[in-house]
Design an enzyme around this catalytic site. Structure first.
Site, PDB file in Angstrom:
ATOM      1  N   ARG A   1      43.411  42.874  34.262  1.00  0.00           N
ATOM      2  CA  ARG A   1      43.255  43.705  35.471  1.00  0.00           C
ATOM      3  C   ARG A   1      43.622  45.156  35.153  1.00  0.00           C
ATOM      4  O   ARG A   1      42.985  46.097  35.627  1.00  0.00           O
ATOM      5  CB  ARG A   1      44.149  43.191  36.600  1.00  0.00           C
ATOM      6  CG  ARG A   1      43.782  41.857  37.173  1.00  0.00           C
ATOM      7  CD  ARG A   1      44.742  41.481  38.284  1.00  0.00           C
ATOM      8  NE  ARG A   1      44.548  40.099  38.682  1.00  0.00           N
ATOM      9  CZ  ARG A   1      43.603  39.679  39.532  1.00  0.00           C
ATOM     10  NH1 ARG A   1      42.778  40.569  40.062  1.00  0.00           N
ATOM     11  NH2 ARG A   1      43.471  38.416  39.828  1.00  0.00           N
TER      12      ARG A   1
ATOM     13  N   ASN B   1      42.397  50.399  52.442  1.00  0.00           N
ATOM     14  CA  ASN B   1      41.601  49.177  52.381  1.00  0.00           C
ATOM     15  C   ASN B   1      41.188  48.759  53.780  1.00  0.00           C
ATOM     16  O   ASN B   1      41.946  48.931  54.749  1.00  0.00           O
ATOM     17  CB  ASN B   1      42.419  48.046  51.738  1.00  0.00           C
ATOM     18  CG  ASN B   1      41.667  46.728  51.730  1.00  0.00           C
ATOM     19  OD1 ASN B   1      40.567  46.645  51.197  1.00  0.00           O
ATOM     20  ND2 ASN B   1      42.232  45.708  52.359  1.00  0.00           N
TER      21      ASN B   1
ATOM     22  N   GLY C   1      27.843  46.694  51.237  1.00  0.00           N
ATOM     23  CA  GLY C   1      27.996  48.138  51.375  1.00  0.00           C
ATOM     24  C   GLY C   1      27.726  48.702  52.751  1.00  0.00           C
ATOM     25  O   GLY C   1      27.502  49.908  52.889  1.00  0.00           O
ATOM     26  N   SER C   2      27.751  47.900  53.817  1.00  0.00           N
ATOM     27  CA  SER C   2      27.504  48.469  55.155  1.00  0.00           C
ATOM     28  C   SER C   2      28.602  49.440  55.552  1.00  0.00           C
ATOM     29  O   SER C   2      28.354  50.415  56.267  1.00  0.00           O
ATOM     30  CB  SER C   2      27.368  47.363  56.197  1.00  0.00           C
ATOM     31  OG  SER C   2      28.600  46.723  56.443  1.00  0.00           O
TER      32      SER C   2
ATOM     33  N   ILE D   1      42.065  42.264  43.266  1.00  0.00           N
ATOM     34  CA  ILE D   1      43.448  42.710  43.424  1.00  0.00           C
ATOM     35  C   ILE D   1      43.715  43.787  42.380  1.00  0.00           C
ATOM     36  O   ILE D   1      43.367  43.617  41.202  1.00  0.00           O
ATOM     37  CB  ILE D   1      44.406  41.517  43.264  1.00  0.00           C
ATOM     38  CG1 ILE D   1      44.188  40.534  44.430  1.00  0.00           C
ATOM     39  CG2 ILE D   1      45.862  41.985  43.219  1.00  0.00           C
ATOM     40  CD1 ILE D   1      44.925  39.224  44.294  1.00  0.00           C
ATOM     41  N   VAL D   2      44.312  44.892  42.813  1.00  0.00           N
ATOM     42  CA  VAL D   2      44.574  46.004  41.876  1.00  0.00           C
ATOM     43  C   VAL D   2      46.055  46.037  41.501  1.00  0.00           C
ATOM     44  O   VAL D   2      46.907  45.451  42.154  1.00  0.00           O
ATOM     45  CB  VAL D   2      44.110  47.352  42.469  1.00  0.00           C
ATOM     46  CG1 VAL D   2      42.610  47.367  42.710  1.00  0.00           C
ATOM     47  CG2 VAL D   2      44.875  47.696  43.742  1.00  0.00           C
TER      48      VAL D   2
ATOM     49  N   HIS E   1      40.130  45.498  56.064  1.00  0.00           N
ATOM     50  CA  HIS E   1      40.309  44.042  56.024  1.00  0.00           C
ATOM     51  C   HIS E   1      39.783  43.437  57.320  1.00  0.00           C
ATOM     52  O   HIS E   1      40.057  43.969  58.400  1.00  0.00           O
ATOM     53  CB  HIS E   1      41.792  43.714  55.830  1.00  0.00           C
ATOM     54  CG  HIS E   1      42.075  42.260  55.722  1.00  0.00           C
ATOM     55  ND1 HIS E   1      41.870  41.545  54.564  1.00  0.00           N
ATOM     56  CD2 HIS E   1      42.523  41.372  56.641  1.00  0.00           C
ATOM     57  CE1 HIS E   1      42.180  40.264  54.794  1.00  0.00           C
ATOM     58  NE2 HIS E   1      42.583  40.138  56.038  1.00  0.00           N
TER      59      HIS E   1
HETATM   60  N1  LIG Z   1      47.346  45.237  45.028  1.00  0.00           N
HETATM   61  C1  LIG Z   1      46.428  45.181  46.025  1.00  0.00           C
HETATM   62  N2  LIG Z   1      45.151  44.932  45.714  1.00  0.00           N
HETATM   63  C2  LIG Z   1      44.226  44.862  46.720  1.00  0.00           C
HETATM   64  C3  LIG Z   1      44.619  44.978  48.075  1.00  0.00           C
HETATM   65  C4  LIG Z   1      45.993  45.250  48.359  1.00  0.00           C
HETATM   66  O1  LIG Z   1      46.380  45.406  49.551  1.00  0.00           O
HETATM   67  N3  LIG Z   1      46.865  45.337  47.309  1.00  0.00           N
HETATM   68  N4  LIG Z   1      43.669  44.813  49.098  1.00  0.00           N
HETATM   69  C5  LIG Z   1      42.540  43.983  48.680  1.00  0.00           C
HETATM   70  C6  LIG Z   1      41.426  43.705  49.635  1.00  0.00           C
HETATM   71  N5  LIG Z   1      41.465  42.282  49.958  1.00  0.00           N
HETATM   72  C7  LIG Z   1      41.540  41.978  51.282  1.00  0.00           C
HETATM   73  O2  LIG Z   1      41.460  42.870  52.163  1.00  0.00           O
HETATM   74  C8  LIG Z   1      41.461  41.281  48.950  1.00  0.00           C
HETATM   75  C9  LIG Z   1      40.426  41.253  48.016  1.00  0.00           C
HETATM   76  C10 LIG Z   1      40.423  40.281  47.007  1.00  0.00           C
HETATM   77  C11 LIG Z   1      41.427  39.334  46.939  1.00  0.00           C
HETATM   78  C12 LIG Z   1      41.403  38.313  45.843  1.00  0.00           C
HETATM   79  O3  LIG Z   1      42.141  37.333  45.892  1.00  0.00           O
HETATM   80  N6  LIG Z   1      40.547  38.542  44.828  1.00  0.00           N
HETATM   81  C13 LIG Z   1      40.435  37.642  43.670  1.00  0.00           C
HETATM   82  C14 LIG Z   1      38.983  37.426  43.309  1.00  0.00           C
HETATM   83  C15 LIG Z   1      38.220  36.898  44.486  1.00  0.00           C
HETATM   84  C16 LIG Z   1      36.718  36.883  44.204  1.00  0.00           C
HETATM   85  O4  LIG Z   1      36.286  37.501  43.204  1.00  0.00           O
HETATM   86  O5  LIG Z   1      36.007  36.281  45.038  1.00  0.00           O
HETATM   87  C17 LIG Z   1      41.122  38.283  42.460  1.00  0.00           C
HETATM   88  O6  LIG Z   1      41.237  39.547  42.425  1.00  0.00           O
HETATM   89  O7  LIG Z   1      41.457  37.509  41.536  1.00  0.00           O
HETATM   90  C18 LIG Z   1      42.461  39.353  47.875  1.00  0.00           C
HETATM   91  C19 LIG Z   1      42.470  40.324  48.897  1.00  0.00           C
HETATM   92  C20 LIG Z   1      41.912  44.559  47.431  1.00  0.00           C
HETATM   93  N7  LIG Z   1      42.915  44.631  46.408  1.00  0.00           N
HETATM   94  N1  LIG Z   2      39.626  41.048  51.704  1.00  0.00           N
HETATM   95  C1  LIG Z   2      38.684  42.141  51.689  1.00  0.00           C
HETATM   96  C2  LIG Z   2      37.499  41.832  52.554  1.00  0.00           C
HETATM   97  O1  LIG Z   2      37.232  40.683  52.897  1.00  0.00           O
HETATM   98  N2  LIG Z   2      36.770  42.899  52.921  1.00  0.00           N
HETATM   99  C3  LIG Z   2      35.600  42.738  53.746  1.00  0.00           C
HETATM  100  O2  LIG Z   2      34.421  42.822  52.959  1.00  0.00           O
HETATM  101  C4  LIG Z   2      33.350  43.195  53.826  1.00  0.00           C
HETATM  102  C5  LIG Z   2      32.519  44.230  53.132  1.00  0.00           C
HETATM  103  O3  LIG Z   2      31.358  44.445  53.902  1.00  0.00           O
HETATM  104  P1  LIG Z   2      30.295  45.564  53.437  1.00  0.00           P
HETATM  105  O4  LIG Z   2      30.035  45.309  51.962  1.00  0.00           O
HETATM  106  O5  LIG Z   2      29.100  45.336  54.316  1.00  0.00           O
HETATM  107  O6  LIG Z   2      30.931  46.903  53.666  1.00  0.00           O
HETATM  108  C6  LIG Z   2      33.994  43.762  55.098  1.00  0.00           C
HETATM  109  O7  LIG Z   2      33.800  42.889  56.182  1.00  0.00           O
HETATM  110  C7  LIG Z   2      35.456  43.872  54.737  1.00  0.00           C
HETATM  111  O8  LIG Z   2      36.312  43.679  55.840  1.00  0.00           O
END
Ligand SMILES: Nc1nc2c(c(=O)[nH]1)N[C@@H](CN(C=O)c1ccc(C(=O)N[C@@H](CCC(=O)O)C(=O)O)cc1)CN2
Ligand SMILES: NCC(=O)N[C@@H]1O[C@H](COP(=O)([O-])[O-])[C@@H](O)[C@H]1O
Length: 216
Positions: free
Chosen positions: A93, A135, A40-41, A120-121, A137
């Site tokens: 989901r 989002n 949560g930073s 993933i949403v 990243h």
């Molecule tokens: N439909 C979308 N969903 C999400 C997006 C997006 O652009 N379109 N951004 C992601 C954020 N993200 C990377 O920035 C990301 C987060 C999670 C995953 C993923 O593969 N999650 C797995 C579970 C992984 C785990 O629990 O460790 C899953 O959902 O099965 C990929 C990318 C957020 N959602």
């Molecule tokens: N694919 C999504 C992903 O990797 N997101 C990453 O999770 C961290 C959350 O940090 P925080 O909990 O300290 O804010 C951040 O570094 C963000 O870029």
């Protein structure tokens, strides 16, 4: 530095001033719903900017999916309501996303901010907030999408990586880019040392990107 300045809260700001809008706030505050799965930073960077009146926004609610997420403590510090919607409690989901939408509507959210949301949403959420989900990243998209971006950058041997804020679309990490910041990779970097350096920039661009949403 004069002594009276030292009386100012010495807590280092999580964000730097150069990205703040230099003009007075215009319009109603953005009503944010934050999604987080971990420390949560970035949530704290947003809440700190709001508390410092550097961001014309209000955090209506925080939703987290991991019962052990440290972001809850940070939300308490800022008096922000936090709600656990554990993805393990849902069979699909879509069912989780329906509760995300229901909760955001209950709290009158108009922008959704994924601040370390690791799920993933689906169109259930995306269609409920069209072009109003952002989002954060930890890479310079389109390079290194997905959950292992930092390790991928190290493995690829690139010398520059960074972080990105983008609009969320169904295809993961593919939506229009709103803001980016570059971060050098050092020869002795580990995933943790590189992540820590990236997060300094994340805390700036997540606030900067939200500040720019007012114009959308
Ligand atoms: N439909 C979308 N969903 C999400 C997006 C997006 O652009 N379109 N951004 C992601 C954020 N993200 C990377 O920035 C990301 C987060 C999670 C995953 C993923 O593969 N999650 C797995 C579970 C992984 C785990 O629990 O460790 C899953 O959902 O099965 C990929 C990318 C957020 N959602
Ligand atoms: N694919 C999504 C992903 O990797 N997101 C990453 O999770 C961290 C959350 O940090 P925080 O909990 O300290 O804010 C951040 O570094 C963000 O870029």
């Amino acid at each position: 530095m004069s002594s009276d300045l030292m009386s100012v809260d010495p807590t280092p700001s999580l964000i730097s001033p150069e990205i703040f809008p230099s003009i007075p706030f215009q319009g109603e505050p953005l009503k944010l719903g934050i999604l987080a799965s971990g420390s949560g930073s970035n949530f704290e960077a947003i809440a700190t900017a709001i508390a410092a009146q550097k961001l014309n926004a209000k955090i209506q609610v925080l939703i987290y999916n991991n019962p052990k997420a440290k972001v809850v403590e940070r939300a308490k510090k800022f008096g922000v309501t936090s709600i656990l919607l554990n993805h393990r409690d849902y069979s699909t989901r879509e069912d989780l996303d329906q509760d995300l939408v229901k909760t955001f509507n209950q709290y009158d959210v108009d922008w959704v901010v994924m601040a370390g949301w690791m799920r993933i949403v689906t169109p259930v959420l995306i269609d409920a907030f069209p072009q109003k989900i952002i989002n954060l990243h930890p890479s310079l998209l389109p390079s290194f999408p997905g959950i292992h971006a930092i390790e991928q950058a190290l493995e690829a041997g690139v010398k520059i990586t960074g972080c990105t804020v983008h609009l969320v679309e169904l295809e993961v990490d593919s939506g229009p880019i709103l803001m980016q910041a570059a971060v050098p990779i050092l020869p002795d970097d580990t995933p943790d040392s590189l992540h820590a350096r990236i997060q300094v920039k994340e805390h700036q661009i997540i606030v900067g990107a939200i500040a720019q949403l007012q114009q959308k």
